[in-house]
Design a protein around this motif. Structure first.
Motif, PDB file in Angstrom:
ATOM      1  N   UNK A  74       2.419   9.604  13.774  1.00  0.00           N
ATOM      2  CA  UNK A  74       3.418   8.188  13.850  1.00  0.00           C
ATOM      3  C   UNK A  74       5.230   8.369  13.486  1.00  0.00           C
ATOM      4  N   UNK A  75       5.548   9.480  13.370  1.00  0.00           N
ATOM      5  CA  UNK A  75       6.842   9.475  13.045  1.00  0.00           C
ATOM      6  C   UNK A  75       7.545   8.895  13.705  1.00  0.00           C
ATOM      7  N   UNK A  76       8.317   8.233  13.533  1.00  0.00           N
ATOM      8  CA  UNK A  76       9.397   7.361  14.092  1.00  0.00           C
ATOM      9  C   UNK A  76      10.027   8.158  15.117  1.00  0.00           C
ATOM     10  N   UNK A  77      10.746   8.116  15.797  1.00  0.00           N
ATOM     11  CA  UNK A  77      11.704   9.349  16.241  1.00  0.00           C
ATOM     12  C   UNK A  77      13.124   8.776  16.530  1.00  0.00           C
ATOM     13  N   UNK A 128       0.984  -1.372  -0.181  1.00  0.00           N
ATOM     14  CA  UNK A 128       0.126  -0.135  -0.104  1.00  0.00           C
ATOM     15  C   UNK A 128       0.901   1.304  -0.137  1.00  0.00           C
ATOM     16  N   UNK A 129      -0.026   2.348   1.384  1.00  0.00           N
ATOM     17  CA  UNK A 129       1.217   3.244   0.561  1.00  0.00           C
ATOM     18  C   UNK A 129       3.297   3.180   1.288  1.00  0.00           C
ATOM     19  N   UNK A 130       2.541   2.332   1.889  1.00  0.00           N
ATOM     20  CA  UNK A 130       4.119   1.968   2.943  1.00  0.00           C
ATOM     21  C   UNK A 130       5.092   1.785   1.304  1.00  0.00           C
ATOM     22  N   UNK A 131       5.208   1.840   0.419  1.00  0.00           N
ATOM     23  CA  UNK A 131       6.116   1.939  -0.938  1.00  0.00           C
ATOM     24  C   UNK A 131       6.146   2.995  -1.468  1.00  0.00           C
ATOM     25  N   UNK A 174      10.125   9.197   5.060  1.00  0.00           N
ATOM     26  CA  UNK A 174       9.579  10.151   6.061  1.00  0.00           C
ATOM     27  C   UNK A 174       8.585  10.227   7.076  1.00  0.00           C
ATOM     28  N   UNK A 175       7.450   9.840   5.998  1.00  0.00           N
ATOM     29  CA  UNK A 175       5.778   9.517   7.541  1.00  0.00           C
ATOM     30  C   UNK A 175       6.059   9.234   8.309  1.00  0.00           C
ATOM     31  N   UNK A 176       7.052   7.742   8.190  1.00  0.00           N
ATOM     32  CA  UNK A 176       7.063   6.695   9.231  1.00  0.00           C
ATOM     33  C   UNK A 176       8.244   6.804  10.074  1.00  0.00           C
ATOM     34  N   UNK A 177       9.206   6.820   9.045  1.00  0.00           N
ATOM     35  CA  UNK A 177      10.400   7.392   9.956  1.00  0.00           C
ATOM     36  C   UNK A 177      11.551   6.265   9.485  1.00  0.00           C
TER      37      UNK A 177
END
Length: 177
Positions: free
Chosen positions: A172-175, A11-14, A21-24
Motif C-alpha cells: 500500500x505504500x505510495x512510491x 482513524x489510523x491515518x491520524x 510511513x505506511x501509506x507514503x
C-alpha cells in the motif's frame, strides 16, 4: 502549484507512521480538526474479515468527531482511495465541512471516508486503537479525547490479522514520483 484538497482523518491515518510511513503520503499541512454532526464508531469490518472493527464515521446530529485535517494533492487522495478500498466499495468518499481546533477557527471544505458496511458486534483491536491514540497525541488533540479513545473496549489482535497486515504493508505504500 498543484491543487490542495483537505482530507479529514479520524482513524489510523491520524498516526504519522501510518499516513506518512505506511501509506507514503507527506501532507503539505496538517492540523487538528472537528467534524460536527458525525460519530466515530468501530463497527467497520476489515477488507478481509479478521474479527475486529475498523474506524468509521456515521452521521449523528449533535455529535462530533475529532481528527486531523491533512492538505494533500489529488494524487495523494487517489492513493488514499486506493489503499482504503474506495474503488471496491469498502469505504466511500464524502464531502464534509470541518473546523480547525485552534484559534482563529477556520471552516474548511474537506472529504473523508465512511462506510455502510457495519457490524455492531465488532470491537477494535488494542493494536489498532493504539494507532489512533498515538495519532491523536502526536497532533495535539485534546487530552479528554485521547482519554475517551483509551476507554473504548478493545480486543486482542488475532495472529491471522497480524500476518495479513504484514502481507499488505508493502503493497500500500505510495512510491515516490
Amino acid at each position: 502549484m498543484t491543487e490542495t484538497i483537505w482530507y479529514f482523518a479520524y482513524g489510523s491515518n491520524m498516526q504519522p507512521a501510518t499516513f506518512q510511513g505506511r501509506r507514503g503520503i507527506v501532507p503539505r499541512m496538517s492540523m487538528p480538526a472537528r467534524l460536527a454532526g458525525w460519530q466515530l464508531v468501530f463497527d467497520k469490518p476489515s477488507l478481509v474479515p479478521l474479527g475486529s472493527g475498523m474506524a468509521n464515521v456515521v452521521e449523528v446530529p449533535g455529535r462530533e468527531v475529532l481528527g486531523i485535517a491533512y492538505a494533500v494533492t489529488p494524487e495523494d487522495l487517489e492513493h488514499i482511495d486506493l489503499t482504503e478500498g474506495v474503488l471496491i466499495g469498502h469505504y466511500r468518499r464524502v464531502s464534509v465541512r470541518i473546523s480547525t481546533l485552534s484559534a482563529p477557527v477556520d471552516v474548511l471544505d474537506a472529504c473523508t471516508l465512511t462506510s455502510q458496511q457495519r457490524d455492531p458486534s465488532l470491537r477494535p483491536s488494542r493494536r489498532y486503537l493504539g494507532l489512533l491514540v498515538e495519532g491523536a497525541e502526536a497532533h495535539g488533540l485534546p487530552a479528554e479525547y485521547v482519554a475517551w479513545l483509551r476507554s473504548i473496549p478493545a480486543v486482542e489482535e488475532t495472529p491471522d490479522a497480524a500476518a495479513f497486515r504484514a502481507l499488505i504493508d508493502g503493497a500500500i505504500k505510495k512510491e515516490p514520483r
